[in-house]
Scaffold this motif. Structure first.
Motif, PDB file in Angstrom:
ATOM      1  N   GLU A  20      46.802  74.704  31.835  1.00  0.00           N
ATOM      2  CA  GLU A  20      46.041  74.648  32.883  1.00  0.00           C
ATOM      3  C   GLU A  20      45.354  73.341  33.607  1.00  0.00           C
ATOM      4  O   GLU A  20      44.469  73.420  34.390  1.00  0.00           O
ATOM      5  CB  GLU A  20      45.584  75.794  33.878  1.00  0.00           C
ATOM      6  CG  GLU A  20      47.080  76.397  33.308  1.00  0.00           C
ATOM      7  CD  GLU A  20      47.152  77.790  34.976  1.00  0.00           C
ATOM      8  OE1 GLU A  20      46.754  77.907  35.883  1.00  0.00           O
ATOM      9  OE2 GLU A  20      47.946  78.748  34.523  1.00  0.00           O
ATOM     10  N   LEU A  21      44.907  73.402  32.255  1.00  0.00           N
ATOM     11  CA  LEU A  21      43.721  72.085  31.995  1.00  0.00           C
ATOM     12  C   LEU A  21      44.180  71.155  32.997  1.00  0.00           C
ATOM     13  O   LEU A  21      42.384  70.315  33.545  1.00  0.00           O
ATOM     14  CB  LEU A  21      43.586  71.727  30.805  1.00  0.00           C
ATOM     15  CG  LEU A  21      42.192  70.737  30.101  1.00  0.00           C
ATOM     16  CD1 LEU A  21      41.137  71.688  30.532  1.00  0.00           C
ATOM     17  CD2 LEU A  21      42.089  70.021  29.008  1.00  0.00           C
ATOM     18  N   LYS A  22      45.385  70.328  33.209  1.00  0.00           N
ATOM     19  CA  LYS A  22      44.735  69.080  34.238  1.00  0.00           C
ATOM     20  C   LYS A  22      44.850  69.824  36.184  1.00  0.00           C
ATOM     21  O   LYS A  22      44.207  69.496  36.274  1.00  0.00           O
ATOM     22  CB  LYS A  22      46.654  68.370  34.621  1.00  0.00           C
ATOM     23  CG  LYS A  22      46.667  67.527  34.935  1.00  0.00           C
ATOM     24  CD  LYS A  22      48.725  67.345  34.538  1.00  0.00           C
ATOM     25  CE  LYS A  22      48.625  65.780  35.559  1.00  0.00           C
ATOM     26  NZ  LYS A  22      50.150  65.167  35.234  1.00  0.00           N
ATOM     27  N   SER A  23      45.649  70.959  35.871  1.00  0.00           N
ATOM     28  CA  SER A  23      45.268  71.611  37.309  1.00  0.00           C
ATOM     29  C   SER A  23      43.404  71.587  37.269  1.00  0.00           C
ATOM     30  O   SER A  23      42.642  71.442  38.673  1.00  0.00           O
ATOM     31  CB  SER A  23      45.687  73.330  37.992  1.00  0.00           C
ATOM     32  OG  SER A  23      45.647  73.990  37.355  1.00  0.00           O
ATOM     33  N   PHE A  24      42.798  72.274  36.305  1.00  0.00           N
ATOM     34  CA  PHE A  24      41.480  72.389  36.483  1.00  0.00           C
ATOM     35  C   PHE A  24      40.949  71.263  36.705  1.00  0.00           C
ATOM     36  O   PHE A  24      39.924  71.048  37.329  1.00  0.00           O
ATOM     37  CB  PHE A  24      40.819  73.046  34.780  1.00  0.00           C
ATOM     38  CG  PHE A  24      39.771  73.241  34.587  1.00  0.00           C
ATOM     39  CD1 PHE A  24      38.489  74.490  35.383  1.00  0.00           C
ATOM     40  CD2 PHE A  24      39.043  72.321  34.123  1.00  0.00           C
ATOM     41  CE1 PHE A  24      37.481  74.463  35.040  1.00  0.00           C
ATOM     42  CE2 PHE A  24      37.822  72.612  33.989  1.00  0.00           C
ATOM     43  CZ  PHE A  24      36.900  73.693  34.628  1.00  0.00           C
ATOM     44  N   LEU A  25      41.502  70.429  35.744  1.00  0.00           N
ATOM     45  CA  LEU A  25      40.391  68.639  35.853  1.00  0.00           C
ATOM     46  C   LEU A  25      40.403  68.494  37.823  1.00  0.00           C
ATOM     47  O   LEU A  25      39.333  67.448  38.154  1.00  0.00           O
ATOM     48  CB  LEU A  25      40.637  67.902  34.734  1.00  0.00           C
ATOM     49  CG  LEU A  25      40.690  68.062  33.897  1.00  0.00           C
ATOM     50  CD1 LEU A  25      41.470  67.080  32.947  1.00  0.00           C
ATOM     51  CD2 LEU A  25      39.007  67.597  33.704  1.00  0.00           C
ATOM     52  N   LYS A  26      41.439  68.566  38.527  1.00  0.00           N
ATOM     53  CA  LYS A  26      41.985  67.858  39.696  1.00  0.00           C
ATOM     54  C   LYS A  26      40.714  68.545  40.292  1.00  0.00           C
ATOM     55  O   LYS A  26      41.036  68.151  41.583  1.00  0.00           O
ATOM     56  CB  LYS A  26      43.371  68.977  39.683  1.00  0.00           C
ATOM     57  CG  LYS A  26      44.361  67.515  39.374  1.00  0.00           C
ATOM     58  CD  LYS A  26      45.774  67.919  40.154  1.00  0.00           C
ATOM     59  CE  LYS A  26      47.197  66.729  40.255  1.00  0.00           C
ATOM     60  NZ  LYS A  26      48.255  66.603  41.188  1.00  0.00           N
ATOM     61  N   ILE A  27      40.257  69.409  40.101  1.00  0.00           N
ATOM     62  CA  ILE A  27      39.703  70.808  41.431  1.00  0.00           C
ATOM     63  C   ILE A  27      37.940  69.200  41.446  1.00  0.00           C
ATOM     64  O   ILE A  27      37.305  68.856  42.370  1.00  0.00           O
ATOM     65  CB  ILE A  27      38.531  71.593  40.776  1.00  0.00           C
ATOM     66  CG1 ILE A  27      40.153  73.267  40.741  1.00  0.00           C
ATOM     67  CG2 ILE A  27      37.713  72.477  41.730  1.00  0.00           C
ATOM     68  CD1 ILE A  27      40.121  74.285  40.112  1.00  0.00           C
ATOM     69  N   PHE A  28      37.173  69.261  40.178  1.00  0.00           N
ATOM     70  CA  PHE A  28      36.950  68.119  39.814  1.00  0.00           C
ATOM     71  C   PHE A  28      36.821  66.371  40.176  1.00  0.00           C
ATOM     72  O   PHE A  28      35.771  65.637  40.735  1.00  0.00           O
ATOM     73  CB  PHE A  28      36.296  68.025  38.744  1.00  0.00           C
ATOM     74  CG  PHE A  28      35.438  70.268  38.367  1.00  0.00           C
ATOM     75  CD1 PHE A  28      34.174  70.668  38.978  1.00  0.00           C
ATOM     76  CD2 PHE A  28      35.948  70.596  37.335  1.00  0.00           C
ATOM     77  CE1 PHE A  28      33.803  71.784  39.201  1.00  0.00           C
ATOM     78  CE2 PHE A  28      35.517  71.944  37.868  1.00  0.00           C
ATOM     79  CZ  PHE A  28      34.503  72.708  38.643  1.00  0.00           C
ATOM     80  N   VAL A  29      38.115  65.750  39.399  1.00  0.00           N
ATOM     81  CA  VAL A  29      38.384  65.144  39.594  1.00  0.00           C
ATOM     82  C   VAL A  29      39.180  64.863  40.916  1.00  0.00           C
ATOM     83  O   VAL A  29      40.455  64.756  40.374  1.00  0.00           O
ATOM     84  CB  VAL A  29      38.596  64.413  37.890  1.00  0.00           C
ATOM     85  CG1 VAL A  29      38.816  63.059  37.852  1.00  0.00           C
ATOM     86  CG2 VAL A  29      37.507  64.745  36.994  1.00  0.00           C
ATOM     87  N   ASN A  30      39.400  64.136  41.940  1.00  0.00           N
ATOM     88  CA  ASN A  30      39.645  63.704  42.897  1.00  0.00           C
ATOM     89  C   ASN A  30      39.097  62.996  44.163  1.00  0.00           C
ATOM     90  O   ASN A  30      37.877  62.369  43.546  1.00  0.00           O
ATOM     91  CB  ASN A  30      39.823  65.380  43.840  1.00  0.00           C
ATOM     92  CG  ASN A  30      39.300  65.918  44.371  1.00  0.00           C
ATOM     93  OD1 ASN A  30      38.255  65.135  44.581  1.00  0.00           O
ATOM     94  ND2 ASN A  30      39.291  67.586  43.827  1.00  0.00           N
ATOM     95  N   LYS A  31      39.636  62.463  44.465  1.00  0.00           N
ATOM     96  CA  LYS A  31      39.678  61.774  45.601  1.00  0.00           C
ATOM     97  C   LYS A  31      38.030  61.665  46.511  1.00  0.00           C
ATOM     98  O   LYS A  31      36.797  60.959  46.849  1.00  0.00           O
ATOM     99  CB  LYS A  31      40.104  60.804  46.258  1.00  0.00           C
ATOM    100  CG  LYS A  31      41.401  59.513  46.367  1.00  0.00           C
ATOM    101  CD  LYS A  31      42.363  59.303  47.436  1.00  0.00           C
ATOM    102  CE  LYS A  31      43.343  59.028  46.753  1.00  0.00           C
ATOM    103  NZ  LYS A  31      44.603  58.387  47.569  1.00  0.00           N
TER     104      LYS A  31
END
Lengths: 347, 135
Positions: free
Chosen positions: A18-29
Motif C-alpha cells: 500500500e506504499l503507493k497509495s500512501f505516497l499518493k496522499i503526499f505526492v500529487n498535483k
C-alpha cells in the motif's frame, strides 16, 4: 507516528503493497502545486518572520527563563479549556481505538461509526496527522527542554487549542454516533447532544468571563488604556516610536492591537527581574522610564528614537512631570502620555 | 410517553441555543465596555506637534460620563494664567475642542520663542492638566 507505524507492522504485514497509495496522499498535483506556490511566496514575496535566522537562534536551545521551562498538565488544561481538553482526550482514545479495530477489520465498529473509507493507510494518515499535531504541541509546551525549544511555554500552549478542537470533535462524535445509529428518538439524541454541548458553551463563556471581567475595576482601567492607544493611533505618525510600561499599566498587552507597527513595537518597559544582568538584555526600555533625565536615558532616547511614553497615572510619572524635556499630551485618571520634546532632532 | 421532535426543529432549537449564548456574550461585552467608558474624562491635545500654531495648541475634553458636566478651564503660559473658562458645560458623551483666540495666539507666538503652554481642567471630581513645551 512511531506508534501508528508499529500498529501497521503488527496488523498489516503486507503494508508495503500500500506504499503507493500512501505516497499518493503526499505526492500529487495539488500538494506539489501548493508546495511550489509556498516556496515562490517565501523567496519572492516575504519570508515569514519566524523563519529568519535571528528568530530561529532566539527560539532554539535549552529553555533560558522560568517562563520557558514548560507548563504543567493542569496549566495546559486550563489554557486549552477543560471541556475541550476532556473531549480531545476522548478523541485521541477514539482515534487509536478505531484505527486498531479498522486494521483488525472489525465490521461492527465500521457500521456503528459509519466508516465507509476502509483503506488502512488513509485512516492511519488521518489519525497520525491529527495526533502528531496535538502531541507535538503538547510536548513543546509541557517538555520544551526535551525538544530544545526556547520560547515562552504559555505562548506555545495557545496553539494547543486548534488540534484539541479537532480532536474534541472526534471525541463528541465518538460519544454521539452510537446513539445516532441505535436510537431513533430524535428528542433523546437532542438531549444527549445538549448534555455534551451545553457544558462546553458554559465552560467557554465562564473561562472568558474569568479571564478578565471578574475584576470590574481592572476592566475599567483597561478601557482607559484602550482609549490612550486609540489616541496615539489616530494622532501619531507611523514612524514615531512608542514606549509603554508593562509593570503598572493595566491591560498594556492590548496596546499592540492598536500600535504594533513592527515586530518589536511598541517598546515595553518590562518587569525588573527581566533586566537582571544574567539575562543579558537591553536596559534602555527600563532606563527611559525610571531615569528619564539621566545621560544614559538620553542616549537611549537617541538610539531608540522613542518619542511617546505611555505610563500609568501616578506611577513613575513624577520625574516626567518635573522635567522640561517632556510634554504631557494626554491625561485620564489612569493613563498619561508624555512626548519627548525635540525627539525629531535625533532622526 | 414517546416524545418525537422533527429533525429540522431539533436543528433549529440547537441553533437558537447557540446564537442565544453568543448574543449574550456579545451583549455582555458591549455593556461592560460602555459602562467602563462612562467613568472617565479625557483631556488631550488634538495633535502632537510642538510648533506654535493654532492646531498645535488646540485641545479637547471628552466627557464620557452619562450626564452633562461643568468644568473650569485655565490656560497658562509659563505658569501664568492667560485665559480661563468657568462653568464650561459639556453634554453627556460629548467631546468639545478648545482653542485660543486668534489674537491671543498670534501675540503669544510672536512674543515668545520657547514657552510652556498648559491647560488645566477641573471640577468637583477631577483635576487634570496637559502641557506642551513649544519651541
Amino acid at each position: 507516528m512511531i506508534l501508528i507505524g508499529l500498529l501497521v507492522k503488527l496488523t498489516q504485514p503486507k503494508v508495503d503493497l500500500e506504499l503507493k497509495s500512501f505516497l499518493k496522499i503526499f505526492v500529487n498535483k495539488k500538494t506539489i502545486t501548493t508546495g511550489i506556490v509556498v516556496i515562490i511566496w517565501f523567496i519572492l514575496l516575504r519570508l515569514p518572520s519566524y523563519l529568519n535566522l535571528s528568530a530561529i537562534e532566539t527560539a532554539v536551545g535549552s529553555p533560558s527563563k522560568s517562563t520557558r521551562i514548560g507548563l504543567t498538565v493542569n496549566n495546559l488544561i486550563s489554557s486549552t479549556g477543560p471541556w475541550r481538553f476532556f473531549y480531545s482526550i476522548i478523541g485521541i482514545l477514539f482515534l487509536l481505538f478505531i484505527t486498531w479495530f479498522i486494521l483488525k477489520k472489525n465490521k461492527k465498529i465500521k457500521f456503528n461509526y459509519q466508516i465507509k473509507k476502509t483503506s488502512p493507510i488513509e485512516i492511519l494518515v488521518a489519525t497520525s496527522i491529527t495526533l502528531g499535531w496535538f502531541l507535538m504541541i503538547f510536548l513543546m509546551s509541557n517538555q520544551p527542554g526535551l525538544l530544545k525549544i526556547d520560547i515562552i511555554s504559555g505562548r506555545i500552549a495557545n496553539y494547543l487549542t486548534y488540534p484539541a478542537a479537532v480532536l474534541a470533535g472526534f471525541g463528541v462524535f465518538a460519544i454521539i454516533q452510537p446513539f445516532l445509529i441505535k436510537i431513533k428518538n430524535q428528542a433523546l439524541i437532542l438531549i444527549v447532544f445538549s448534555l455534551i454541548f451545553i457544558p462546553g458553551v458554559i465552560s467557554g463563556l465562564s473561562d472568558l468571563s474569568e479571564s478578565y471581567l471578574e475584576k470590574r475595576e481592572k476592566f475599567d482601567k483597561t478601557v482607559e488604556t484602550f482609549r490612550a492607544s486609540e489616541y496615539l493611533y489616530q494622532t501619531v505618525p507611523e514612524k514615531d516610536k512608542i514606549l509603554k510600561d508593562h509593570i503598572y499599566l493595566t491591560g498594556d498587552t492590548w496596546i499592540k492591537n492598536f500600535l504594533m507597527r513592527g515586530y518589536e513595537e511598541p517598546l515595553s518597559r518590562s518587569l525588573m527581574k527581566r533586566y537582571d544582568p544574567i539575562n543579558n538584555r537591553e536596559t534602555c526600555t527600563r532606563d527611559m522610564v525610571a531615569i528619564p533625565e539621566s545621560e544614559i536615558a538620553e542616549k537611549c532616547f537617541a538610539e531608540t528614537e522613542v518619542r511617546f511614553i505611555i505610563l500609568r497615572n501616578g506611577y513613575d510619572t513624577k520625574k516626567f512631570e518635573e522635567s522640561a524635556n517632556f510634554s504631557k499630551i494626554f491625561h485620564t485618571r489612569e493613563v498619561i502620555i508624555f512626548e519627548k520634546n525635540h525627539a525629531n532632532n535625533y532622526k | 410517553m414517546q416524545i418525537t421532535i422533527n429533525k429540522n426543529l431539533a436543528i433549529l432549537i440547537s441553533l437558537i441555543f447557540l446564537f442565544s449564548a453568543m448574543y449574550f456574550l456579545y451583549w455582555k461585552g458591549e455593556t461592560d465596555l460602555k459602562r467602563a467608558s462612562e467613568k472617565f474624562t479625557v483631556l488631550a491635545f488634538e495633535n502632537a506637534s510642538l510648533d506654535c500654531n493654532k492646531n498645535s495648541l488646540k485641545f479637547f475634553i471628552e466627557n464620557n460620563l452619562p450626564r452633562e458636566k461643568e468644568y473650569e478651564i485655565l490656560i497658562l503660559i509659563n505658569q501664568e494664567k492667560v485665559a480661563s473658562h468657568s462653568n464650561f458645560k459639556i453634554p453627556a458623551r460629548t467631546t468639545r475642542f478648545i482653542e485660543l483666540e486668534s489674537v491671543l495666539l498670534d501675540k503669544i507666538c510672536q512674543e515668545q520663542a520657547n514657552f510652556k503652554f498648559e491647560a488645566e481642567v477641573k471640577n468637583k471630581e477631577i483635576k487634570e492638566n496637559i502641557y506642551k513645551f513649544i519651541n
